[in-house]
Motif scaffolding. Structure first.
Motif, PDB file in Angstrom:
ATOM      1  N   MET A   1       0.718  -1.247  -0.024  1.00 14.71           N
ATOM      2  CA  MET A   1       0.078   0.016   0.025  1.00 14.71           C
ATOM      3  C   MET A   1       0.878   1.362   0.040  1.00 14.71           C
ATOM      4  O   MET A   1       1.799   1.478   0.782  1.00 14.71           O
ATOM      5  CB  MET A   1      -1.037  -0.055   1.255  1.00 14.71           C
ATOM      6  CG  MET A   1      -1.957  -0.980   1.306  1.00 14.71           C
ATOM      7  SD  MET A   1      -3.208  -0.893   0.055  1.00 14.71           S
ATOM      8  CE  MET A   1      -3.973  -2.484   0.283  1.00 14.71           C
ATOM      9  N   TYR A   2       0.423   2.405  -0.704  1.00 15.23           N
ATOM     10  CA  TYR A   2       1.309   3.511  -0.778  1.00 15.23           C
ATOM     11  C   TYR A   2       0.411   4.524   0.026  1.00 15.23           C
ATOM     12  O   TYR A   2      -0.634   4.463   0.088  1.00 15.23           O
ATOM     13  CB  TYR A   2       1.190   3.965  -2.251  1.00 15.23           C
ATOM     14  CG  TYR A   2       1.924   2.848  -3.207  1.00 15.23           C
ATOM     15  CD1 TYR A   2       3.439   2.838  -3.041  1.00 15.23           C
ATOM     16  CD2 TYR A   2       1.040   1.995  -4.041  1.00 15.23           C
ATOM     17  CE1 TYR A   2       3.657   1.657  -3.746  1.00 15.23           C
ATOM     18  CE2 TYR A   2       1.746   0.945  -4.815  1.00 15.23           C
ATOM     19  CZ  TYR A   2       3.331   0.803  -4.603  1.00 15.23           C
ATOM     20  OH  TYR A   2       3.788  -0.006  -5.282  1.00 15.23           O
ATOM     21  N   ASP A   3       1.162   5.327   0.853  1.00 12.83           N
ATOM     22  CA  ASP A   3       0.887   6.099   1.734  1.00 12.83           C
ATOM     23  C   ASP A   3       0.505   7.667   1.002  1.00 12.83           C
ATOM     24  O   ASP A   3       0.041   8.629   1.889  1.00 12.83           O
ATOM     25  CB  ASP A   3       1.439   6.331   2.966  1.00 12.83           C
ATOM     26  CG  ASP A   3       2.682   6.751   2.888  1.00 12.83           C
ATOM     27  OD1 ASP A   3       3.319   7.028   1.840  1.00 12.83           O
ATOM     28  OD2 ASP A   3       3.903   6.694   3.829  1.00 12.83           O
ATOM     29  N   ASN A   4       0.841   7.887  -0.213  1.00 16.93           N
ATOM     30  CA  ASN A   4       0.646   9.131  -0.871  1.00 16.93           C
ATOM     31  C   ASN A   4       0.038   8.871  -2.116  1.00 16.93           C
ATOM     32  O   ASN A   4       0.259   8.016  -2.845  1.00 16.93           O
ATOM     33  CB  ASN A   4       1.594  10.088  -0.766  1.00 16.93           C
ATOM     34  CG  ASN A   4       2.821   9.735  -1.448  1.00 16.93           C
ATOM     35  OD1 ASN A   4       2.781  10.217  -2.793  1.00 16.93           O
ATOM     36  ND2 ASN A   4       3.805   9.063  -1.117  1.00 16.93           N
ATOM     37  N   TRP A   5      -0.700   9.891  -2.752  1.00 15.69           N
ATOM     38  CA  TRP A   5      -1.472   9.577  -4.064  1.00 15.69           C
ATOM     39  C   TRP A   5      -0.537   9.595  -5.165  1.00 15.69           C
ATOM     40  O   TRP A   5      -0.589   8.777  -6.054  1.00 15.69           O
ATOM     41  CB  TRP A   5      -2.554  10.836  -4.190  1.00 15.69           C
ATOM     42  CG  TRP A   5      -3.928  10.641  -3.442  1.00 15.69           C
ATOM     43  CD1 TRP A   5      -4.184  11.099  -2.224  1.00 15.69           C
ATOM     44  CD2 TRP A   5      -4.996   9.837  -4.123  1.00 15.69           C
ATOM     45  NE1 TRP A   5      -5.621  10.692  -2.019  1.00 15.69           N
ATOM     46  CE2 TRP A   5      -5.807   9.859  -3.082  1.00 15.69           C
ATOM     47  CE3 TRP A   5      -4.948   9.351  -5.236  1.00 15.69           C
ATOM     48  CZ2 TRP A   5      -7.189   9.394  -3.120  1.00 15.69           C
ATOM     49  CZ3 TRP A   5      -6.450   8.417  -5.180  1.00 15.69           C
ATOM     50  CH2 TRP A   5      -7.365   8.660  -4.313  1.00 15.69           C
ATOM     51  N   ASP A   6       0.431  10.583  -5.078  1.00 20.72           N
ATOM     52  CA  ASP A   6       1.413  10.727  -6.184  1.00 20.72           C
ATOM     53  C   ASP A   6       1.981   9.253  -6.446  1.00 20.72           C
ATOM     54  O   ASP A   6       2.084   8.800  -7.633  1.00 20.72           O
ATOM     55  CB  ASP A   6       2.390  11.525  -5.980  1.00 20.72           C
ATOM     56  CG  ASP A   6       1.606  13.017  -6.137  1.00 20.72           C
ATOM     57  OD1 ASP A   6       0.630  13.176  -6.775  1.00 20.72           O
ATOM     58  OD2 ASP A   6       2.282  14.301  -5.804  1.00 20.72           O
ATOM     59  N   LYS A   7       2.581   8.798  -5.258  1.00 20.11           N
ATOM     60  CA  LYS A   7       3.097   7.351  -5.654  1.00 20.11           C
ATOM     61  C   LYS A   7       2.446   6.258  -6.068  1.00 20.11           C
ATOM     62  O   LYS A   7       2.629   5.563  -6.825  1.00 20.11           O
ATOM     63  CB  LYS A   7       3.829   6.897  -4.110  1.00 20.11           C
ATOM     64  CG  LYS A   7       4.812   5.603  -4.137  1.00 20.11           C
ATOM     65  CD  LYS A   7       5.917   5.956  -5.083  1.00 20.11           C
ATOM     66  CE  LYS A   7       6.838   4.816  -5.293  1.00 20.11           C
ATOM     67  NZ  LYS A   7       7.671   4.822  -6.453  1.00 20.11           N
ATOM     68  N   PHE A   8       1.051   6.331  -5.369  1.00 27.08           N
ATOM     69  CA  PHE A   8       0.095   5.470  -5.901  1.00 27.08           C
ATOM     70  C   PHE A   8      -0.353   5.516  -7.411  1.00 27.08           C
ATOM     71  O   PHE A   8      -0.244   4.433  -8.116  1.00 27.08           O
ATOM     72  CB  PHE A   8      -1.095   5.630  -4.976  1.00 27.08           C
ATOM     73  CG  PHE A   8      -2.463   4.915  -5.587  1.00 27.08           C
ATOM     74  CD1 PHE A   8      -2.742   3.642  -5.174  1.00 27.08           C
ATOM     75  CD2 PHE A   8      -3.225   5.691  -6.184  1.00 27.08           C
ATOM     76  CE1 PHE A   8      -3.632   3.198  -5.865  1.00 27.08           C
ATOM     77  CE2 PHE A   8      -4.351   4.987  -7.098  1.00 27.08           C
ATOM     78  CZ  PHE A   8      -4.511   3.721  -6.616  1.00 27.08           C
ATOM     79  N   GLU A   9      -0.364   6.725  -7.814  1.00 24.90           N
ATOM     80  CA  GLU A   9      -0.668   6.889  -9.180  1.00 24.90           C
ATOM     81  C   GLU A   9       0.451   6.558  -9.989  1.00 24.90           C
ATOM     82  O   GLU A   9       0.068   5.786 -10.963  1.00 24.90           O
ATOM     83  CB  GLU A   9      -1.436   8.228  -9.586  1.00 24.90           C
ATOM     84  CG  GLU A   9      -2.505   8.588  -8.825  1.00 24.90           C
ATOM     85  CD  GLU A   9      -3.057   9.497  -9.436  1.00 24.90           C
ATOM     86  OE1 GLU A   9      -2.944  10.574 -10.135  1.00 24.90           O
ATOM     87  OE2 GLU A   9      -4.553   9.888  -9.095  1.00 24.90           O
ATOM     88  N   GLU A  10       1.570   6.843  -9.861  1.00 21.45           N
ATOM     89  CA  GLU A  10       2.838   6.421 -10.392  1.00 21.45           C
ATOM     90  C   GLU A  10       2.899   4.878 -10.560  1.00 21.45           C
ATOM     91  O   GLU A  10       3.023   4.277 -11.747  1.00 21.45           O
ATOM     92  CB  GLU A  10       4.125   7.044  -9.670  1.00 21.45           C
ATOM     93  CG  GLU A  10       5.135   6.785 -10.316  1.00 21.45           C
ATOM     94  CD  GLU A  10       6.624   7.328  -9.471  1.00 21.45           C
ATOM     95  OE1 GLU A  10       6.109   8.502  -8.674  1.00 21.45           O
ATOM     96  OE2 GLU A  10       7.521   6.616  -9.442  1.00 21.45           O
ATOM     97  N   GLU A  11       2.513   4.149  -9.713  1.00 21.94           N
ATOM     98  CA  GLU A  11       2.682   2.727  -9.530  1.00 21.94           C
ATOM     99  C   GLU A  11       1.658   2.070 -10.098  1.00 21.94           C
ATOM    100  O   GLU A  11       1.587   1.151 -11.043  1.00 21.94           O
ATOM    101  CB  GLU A  11       2.933   2.186  -8.161  1.00 21.94           C
ATOM    102  CG  GLU A  11       3.988   2.488  -7.452  1.00 21.94           C
ATOM    103  CD  GLU A  11       5.291   1.977  -8.223  1.00 21.94           C
ATOM    104  OE1 GLU A  11       5.409   0.729  -8.603  1.00 21.94           O
ATOM    105  OE2 GLU A  11       6.372   2.800  -8.146  1.00 21.94           O
ATOM    106  N   CYS A  12       0.424   2.654 -10.015  1.00 19.80           N
ATOM    107  CA  CYS A  12      -0.888   1.951 -10.612  1.00 19.80           C
ATOM    108  C   CYS A  12      -0.726   2.082 -12.172  1.00 19.80           C
ATOM    109  O   CYS A  12      -1.103   1.281 -12.998  1.00 19.80           O
ATOM    110  CB  CYS A  12      -2.038   2.889 -10.252  1.00 19.80           C
ATOM    111  SG  CYS A  12      -3.546   2.283 -10.551  1.00 19.80           S
ATOM    112  N   LEU A  13      -0.238   3.201 -12.553  1.00 15.41           N
ATOM    113  CA  LEU A  13      -0.129   3.374 -14.272  1.00 15.41           C
ATOM    114  C   LEU A  13       0.734   2.494 -14.883  1.00 15.41           C
ATOM    115  O   LEU A  13       0.678   2.266 -16.020  1.00 15.41           O
ATOM    116  CB  LEU A  13       0.398   4.866 -14.569  1.00 15.41           C
ATOM    117  CG  LEU A  13      -0.600   6.130 -14.167  1.00 15.41           C
ATOM    118  CD1 LEU A  13       0.049   7.291 -14.487  1.00 15.41           C
ATOM    119  CD2 LEU A  13      -1.792   5.981 -15.051  1.00 15.41           C
TER     120      LEU A  13
END
Ligand code: URA
Length: 190
Positions: A1-13
């Motif tokens: 799980m990522y604790d910030n949106w920017d990292k989350f979106e980067e990985e999800c893409l």
């Protein structure tokens, strides 16, 4: 799980967890206010969504926006919209359970980051997976179910309303019920 949106979106893409990644144009992560108290979850991207990288931008999305605006909800202001799967299933078929299973941790991460008070499940696929397997969407839409401190509401999918416009009044009534609940438990949506 990522604790910030920017990292989350980067990985999800970059996701390649299931075969839907092979034919996608874009990963459709979601859109709206990341601090919203109300999260809408649809089924999966269609052709327009895949091309534009945003959820609900076709005809069903236009109807959804109209119903949202009627109760002062706006995807650019006070809600967030995502889908059960983030890549388009070919020919708009239902996502397979294994595709949903591959994708659900991304959605869990979004819920963790947002901490919504209310989750609206648009259509049977989202409602059956997130609320209860044997949900009867035609009977139980507009009701609230509590799960882990979050209120979950199934709604008719806007594409289903387009197919059968006689259901518009009952569908719209759910938005009025939602508005009442927001007024009751949310503090910065309206
Ligand atoms: N239908 C959905 O369930 N999601 C979209 O993003 C578009 C259409």
């Amino acid at each position: 799980m990522y604790d910030n949106w920017d990292k989350f979106e980067e990985e999800c893409l970059l996701c390649r967890k299931c075969e839907l990644c092979n034919e996608r144009t874009n990963v459709v992560i979601g859109t709206g206010n990341r601090n919203a108290e109300v999260l809408f979850i649809g089924e999966g991207p269609g052709e327009n969504e895949d091309l534009q990288g945003k959820p609900f931008v076709g005809r069903a999305g236009q109807l959804l926006d109209k119903m949202l605006l009627a109760v002062d909800l706006d995807r650019n202001k006070n809600i967030y919209i995502a889908n059960m799967v983030k890549c388009r299933p070919p020919k708009n078929r239902d996502p397979k359970p294994e595709e949903v299973a591959c994708c659900i941790d991304w959605l869990r991460n979004q819920v963790l980051l947002m901490k919504p008070k209310i989750i609206v499940c648009l259509g049977r696929i989202a409602a059956a997976r997130l609320i209860k397997e044997d949900i009867k969407i035609t009977k139980e839409h507009g009701m609230f179910f509590e799960k882990n401190g979050v209120l979950m509401m199934p709604m008719l999918h806007p594409a289903a309303i387009l197919r059968d416009p006689r259901r518009k009044p009952e569908a719209f009534n759910d938005f009025l019920i939602l508005r009442d609940k927001i007024n009751e438990i949310c503090d910065h949506t309206y």
